[in-house]
Write a protein that holds these residues in place. Structure first.
Motif, PDB file in Angstrom:
ATOM      1  N   LEU A  47       0.810  -1.226   0.000  1.00 16.49           N
ATOM      2  CA  LEU A  47       0.000   0.000   0.000  1.00 16.49           C
ATOM      3  C   LEU A  47       0.839   1.270   0.000  1.00 16.49           C
ATOM      4  O   LEU A  47       0.340   2.343  -0.328  1.00 16.49           O
ATOM      5  N   SER A  48       2.103   1.163   0.421  1.00 17.65           N
ATOM      6  CA  SER A  48       2.945   2.347   0.590  1.00 17.65           C
ATOM      7  C   SER A  48       4.378   1.996   0.216  1.00 17.65           C
ATOM      8  O   SER A  48       5.012   1.182   0.893  1.00 17.65           O
ATOM      9  N   TYR A  49       4.860   2.618  -0.859  1.00 16.62           N
ATOM     10  CA  TYR A  49       6.200   2.316  -1.359  1.00 16.62           C
ATOM     11  C   TYR A  49       6.796   3.578  -1.982  1.00 16.62           C
ATOM     12  O   TYR A  49       6.075   4.434  -2.484  1.00 16.62           O
ATOM     13  N   PRO A  50       8.128   3.699  -1.942  1.00 18.20           N
ATOM     14  CA  PRO A  50       8.759   4.966  -2.314  1.00 18.20           C
ATOM     15  C   PRO A  50       8.746   5.311  -3.801  1.00 18.20           C
ATOM     16  O   PRO A  50       8.752   6.485  -4.150  1.00 18.20           O
ATOM     17  N   LYS A  51       8.699   4.336  -4.698  1.00 15.85           N
ATOM     18  CA  LYS A  51       8.753   4.622  -6.133  1.00 15.85           C
ATOM     19  C   LYS A  51       7.580   3.976  -6.855  1.00 15.85           C
ATOM     20  O   LYS A  51       7.148   2.887  -6.495  1.00 15.85           O
ATOM     21  N   TRP A  52       7.127   4.650  -7.915  1.00 18.63           N
ATOM     22  CA  TRP A  52       6.024   4.133  -8.706  1.00 18.63           C
ATOM     23  C   TRP A  52       6.359   2.755  -9.248  1.00 18.63           C
ATOM     24  O   TRP A  52       7.473   2.494  -9.708  1.00 18.63           O
ATOM     25  N   THR A  53       5.383   1.873  -9.195  1.00 18.21           N
ATOM     26  CA  THR A  53       5.471   0.549  -9.787  1.00 18.21           C
ATOM     27  C   THR A  53       4.061   0.052 -10.067  1.00 18.21           C
ATOM     28  O   THR A  53       3.123   0.406  -9.358  1.00 18.21           O
ATOM     29  N   ASP A  69      -8.177  -0.489   2.573  1.00 21.51           N
ATOM     30  CA  ASP A  69      -7.094  -0.890   3.475  1.00 21.51           C
ATOM     31  C   ASP A  69      -6.230   0.308   3.848  1.00 21.51           C
ATOM     32  O   ASP A  69      -5.862   0.490   5.015  1.00 21.51           O
ATOM     33  N   ALA A  70      -5.902   1.148   2.874  1.00 21.61           N
ATOM     34  CA  ALA A  70      -5.104   2.357   3.149  1.00 21.61           C
ATOM     35  C   ALA A  70      -5.903   3.338   3.997  1.00 21.61           C
ATOM     36  O   ALA A  70      -5.344   4.003   4.883  1.00 21.61           O
ATOM     37  N   PHE A  71      -7.197   3.420   3.741  1.00 19.36           N
ATOM     38  CA  PHE A  71      -8.075   4.330   4.491  1.00 19.36           C
ATOM     39  C   PHE A  71      -8.025   4.016   5.985  1.00 19.36           C
ATOM     40  O   PHE A  71      -8.096   4.915   6.816  1.00 19.36           O
ATOM     41  N   ALA A  72      -7.892   2.754   6.330  1.00 17.44           N
ATOM     42  CA  ALA A  72      -7.828   2.357   7.741  1.00 17.44           C
ATOM     43  C   ALA A  72      -6.596   2.941   8.441  1.00 17.44           C
ATOM     44  O   ALA A  72      -6.621   3.167   9.644  1.00 17.44           O
ATOM     45  N   PHE A  73      -5.547   3.210   7.679  1.00 20.22           N
ATOM     46  CA  PHE A  73      -4.338   3.815   8.241  1.00 20.22           C
ATOM     47  C   PHE A  73      -4.418   5.338   8.267  1.00 20.22           C
ATOM     48  O   PHE A  73      -4.022   5.973   9.240  1.00 20.22           O
ATOM     49  N   ASP A  74      -4.906   5.936   7.165  1.00 18.15           N
ATOM     50  CA  ASP A  74      -4.928   7.394   7.018  1.00 18.15           C
ATOM     51  C   ASP A  74      -5.930   7.732   5.917  1.00 18.15           C
ATOM     52  O   ASP A  74      -5.567   7.817   4.743  1.00 18.15           O
ATOM     53  N   GLY A  75      -7.179   7.905   6.317  1.00 21.56           N
ATOM     54  CA  GLY A  75      -8.255   8.079   5.354  1.00 21.56           C
ATOM     55  C   GLY A  75      -8.114   9.267   4.431  1.00 21.56           C
ATOM     56  O   GLY A  75      -8.282   9.149   3.221  1.00 21.56           O
ATOM     57  N   ASN A  77      -5.472  11.011   3.468  1.00 20.71           N
ATOM     58  CA  ASN A  77      -4.399  10.870   2.483  1.00 20.71           C
ATOM     59  C   ASN A  77      -4.594   9.670   1.569  1.00 20.71           C
ATOM     60  O   ASN A  77      -4.074   9.656   0.450  1.00 20.71           O
ATOM     61  N   ALA A  78      -5.352   8.687   2.000  1.00 22.04           N
ATOM     62  CA  ALA A  78      -5.690   7.574   1.108  1.00 22.04           C
ATOM     63  C   ALA A  78      -6.541   8.089  -0.054  1.00 22.04           C
ATOM     64  O   ALA A  78      -6.300   7.733  -1.212  1.00 22.04           O
ATOM     65  N   LEU A  79      -7.530   8.947   0.233  1.00 23.82           N
ATOM     66  CA  LEU A  79      -8.370   9.520  -0.826  1.00 23.82           C
ATOM     67  C   LEU A  79      -7.532  10.340  -1.797  1.00 23.82           C
ATOM     68  O   LEU A  79      -7.778  10.332  -3.010  1.00 23.82           O
ATOM     69  N   LYS A  80      -6.551  11.053  -1.276  1.00 22.25           N
ATOM     70  CA  LYS A  80      -5.674  11.865  -2.123  1.00 22.25           C
ATOM     71  C   LYS A  80      -4.762  10.996  -2.990  1.00 22.25           C
ATOM     72  O   LYS A  80      -4.248  11.463  -4.001  1.00 22.25           O
ATOM     73  N   SER A  81      -4.546   9.754  -2.597  1.00 20.34           N
ATOM     74  CA  SER A  81      -3.587   8.874  -3.259  1.00 20.34           C
ATOM     75  C   SER A  81      -4.203   7.987  -4.335  1.00 20.34           C
ATOM     76  O   SER A  81      -3.540   7.085  -4.844  1.00 20.34           O
TER      77      SER A  81
END
Length: 169
Positions: A47-53, A69-75, A77-81
């Motif tokens: 869900l979170s990695y430094p370079k695009w892939t 799943d990302a929303f559960a960590f930081d909603g 910023n998940a929407l922004k991502s």
């Protein structure tokens, strides 16, 4: 029409779902890595990695699972991502797309393709990409719309091909 075809295969919603369908999204873990202060990469490197892939892309409805799943960590910023709807405009571009918040942007994306088209057009106009679009300067447009890495995915050639095959050309 070319941008719509390349970005969302012609539809801003997941068509294989029962009504009401959800907007098409693509969750971008490299953006979540940049935007979220939470150290998600230590427990969920998918869900979170430094370079695009493309490695973690699931496509379709499975992208919603990644977003949840990302929303559960930081909603917020998940929407922004994630990129959203017809134009696949990134959530962090909510202001350029004409919204006051990422939450307003996402809510509007659910309202229909007209709202999604408006987000895309506001993004194009506010980034001064409308001239490139009108001229068919696909390299210039691709760089402004998708960033410097556009060539790696042949974005400019996909746009040119879609424009050549468009009934609106």
């Amino acid at each position: 029409d070319a941008v719509r075809q390349v970005e969302a295969a012609g539809s801003g919603f997941l068509l294989n779902e029962p009504a009401p369908a959800r907007p098409k999204i693509l969750f971008e873990g490299h953006w979540f890595y940049r935007l979220s202060p939470v150290a998600v990469s230590k427990v969920r490197p998918d869900l979170s990695y430094p370079k695009w892939t493309k490695q973690y892309y699931k496509g379709g409805s499975a992208e919603w699972t990644r977003l949840q799943d990302a929303f559960a960590f930081d909603g917020h910023n998940a929407l922004k991502s994630a990129s959203w709807g017809l134009g696949q405009v990134m959530g962090f571009n909510f202001e350029v797309a004409g919204c006051r918040s990422v939450e307003e942007f996402v809510t509007q994306a659910f309202h229909g393709e007209l709202a999604q088209l408006n987000h895309m057009m506001q993004f194009i106009i506010n980034n001064k990409l409308d001239d490139e679009l009108r001229r068919g300067d696909w390299r210039g447009f691709a760089k402004g719309y998708n960033g410097a890495g556009y060539e790696a995915n042949s974005y400019h050639t996909k746009l040119a091909r879609a424009a050549a095959n468009s009934k609106f050309a």
